[in-house]
Enzyme design. Structure first.
Site, PDB file in Angstrom:
ATOM      1  N   VAL A  87       0.834  -1.209   0.000  1.00  0.00           N
ATOM      2  CA  VAL A  87       0.000   0.000   0.000  1.00  0.00           C
ATOM      3  C   VAL A  87       0.870   1.260   0.000  1.00  0.00           C
ATOM      4  O   VAL A  87       0.601   2.226  -0.703  1.00  0.00           O
ATOM      5  CB  VAL A  87      -0.981  -0.007   1.190  1.00  0.00           C
ATOM      6  N   CYS A  88       1.952   1.226   0.795  1.00  0.00           N
ATOM      7  CA  CYS A  88       2.840   2.396   0.891  1.00  0.00           C
ATOM      8  C   CYS A  88       3.442   2.751  -0.449  1.00  0.00           C
ATOM      9  O   CYS A  88       3.596   3.921  -0.790  1.00  0.00           O
ATOM     10  CB  CYS A  88       3.994   2.121   1.850  1.00  0.00           C
ATOM     11  N   SER A  89       3.832   1.714  -1.215  1.00  0.00           N
ATOM     12  CA  SER A  89       4.484   1.970  -2.495  1.00  0.00           C
ATOM     13  C   SER A  89       3.545   2.687  -3.445  1.00  0.00           C
ATOM     14  O   SER A  89       3.983   3.347  -4.379  1.00  0.00           O
ATOM     15  CB  SER A  89       4.954   0.650  -3.113  1.00  0.00           C
TER      16      SER A  89
END
Lengths: 188, 203
Positions: B89-91
């Site tokens: 999700v962060c990417s």
């Protein structure tokens, strides 16, 4: 006994869901699972796709022989970089009287809200319709592919839509991409 | 019977795992590690809306140190904590902010990205996102000290996925801790920035 039954129910439910979430990406030569999208909000979008209604529509109802589906995300750097080339593809199709009514293009923003999809549209001046898939429903149907991903479908005389293109990666070169689409779809 | 239960339990775990949803850009190819479904929130906020946001100084990717209080009197600040580099999700969060600079500019705000990763890891990871226009800070050492000061350090040492909105007077105006498995929508940032600009704090 109750315990056993509840375990069994859980087990069955689990299998059902596990199966549902493990759909493979669309395969070339096969039928596409039906994609239902929110109706385009603007008249231009409705006219372009040839769909009406205020709620939802099926991709199979689009008035065209070939539909190119772009799976993208506002948050995906490759999709951002590819946006000008996808626009170029759209304009090339629209410029050609031969194919402009036969090939339609749309984008589905996976995990994107309507606001995010609109942001992407304005940012890159996208003239073809983009749709949000904020709950990842279509993304799951399409085998949770990475982005950008393109799917090409062709309408057959019996009304079914078959996949002729299903690949990871952007347009990169509109000329080449359109040639590939015309060749693989058999549309002249 | 016990076996049956264990079996169902495993499958249910798998089911939860299989239902974690995220889109992943091809930009990261196969480099992203999938941690599976995580406990949505695993910490308790230590900051309060309406009070001064705790100041900090952290090293940034460009080499300079950035101090929160230097923005006081000049800019609103949005801090985006993401849990960890090279995770799904962060990417796919900061690359979106990377094309949304005008949202921050129009609202007289700066964006600061922070994770608890070290600088080399952050460097390699953010290079895959293109050139980020906002500073990325490393809260690696003392490990997660700033995240902990704000009350968003999880029990496994990564931070929550959180957004903090701090006004020009250095007052915390909104703290948003998202389910770690989900990306907060962009419209939330727009809404909070507009609110902050419309109603400056009285202090």
């Amino acid at each position: 006994m109750l315990k056993f039954m509840s375990s069994l129910v859980l087990l069955l439910l689990s299998y059902t869901f596990a199966f549902a979430s493990a759909l493979p990406p669309p395969k070339e030569g096969e039928l596409l699972p039906e994609i239902v999208l929110p109706a385009p909000q603007d008249a231009d979008g409705q006219r372009y796709l040839g769909v009406s209604g205020s709620q939802t529509f099926s991709v199979f109802d689009i008035q065209a022989e070939v539909v190119i589906i772009q799976i993208f995300s506002m948050y995906c750097p490759y999709c951002q970089a590819d946006a000008p080339f996808v626009n170029e593809l759209y304009h090339q199709i629209q410029k050609s009287p031969q194919i402009k009514d036969k090939i339609k293009l749309l984008g589905i923003g996976v995990g994107n809200s309507r606001f995010e999809v609109d942001f992407f549209r304005k940012k890159y001046d996208v003239a073809f319709p983009l749709f949000p898939d904020d709950k990842f429903v279509i993304h799951k149907q399409m085998g949770e592919v990475r982005t950008p991903y393109f799917i090409g479908i062709r309408k057959h005389p019996d009304g079914s839509w078959k996949v002729f293109y299903s690949k990871l990666g952007g347009v990169k070169n509109a000329d080449d991409f359109l040639k590939t689409i015309r060749k693989l779809s058999g549309l002249n | 019977m016990k076996k049956m239960f264990a079996g169902s339990f495993t499958i249910v775990l798998f089911l939860i795992h299989a239902h974690m949803s995220y889109g992943l850009s091809e930009a990261f190819k196969n480099s992203v590690y999938n941690p599976g479904h995580l406990k949505p929130i695993d910490s308790r906020l230590k900051v309060k809306v309406g009070e001064p946001a705790p100041d900090f100084t952290l090293p940034s990717l460009s080499g300079e140190k950035i101090t929160l209080s230097t923005f006081q009197g000049d800019k609103n600040v949005v801090i985006s904590f993401v849990p960890a580099a090279w995770t799904p999700v962060c990417s796919d969060q900061w690359p979106g902010y990377n094309i949304a600079r005008e949202i921050f500019d129009q609202n007289n705000a700066v964006l600061i990205g922070i994770t608890v990763d070290n600088i080399p890891t952050l460097y390699a990871w953010t290079r895959e996102m293109g050139n980020l226009w906002f500073p990325v800070l490393s809260d690696f050492w003392p490990h997660g000290a700033v995240a902990d000061r704000y009350g968003i350090l999880r029990s496994d040492g990564v931070s929550e996925r959180a957004l903090f909105f701090i006004d020009k007077k250095g007052i915390l105006r909104h703290a948003y801790v998202e389910d770690i498995n989900v990306r907060p929508p962009l419209e939330l940032i727009v809404k909070e920035l507009k609110k902050m600009n419309r109603m400056p704090s009285l202090e």
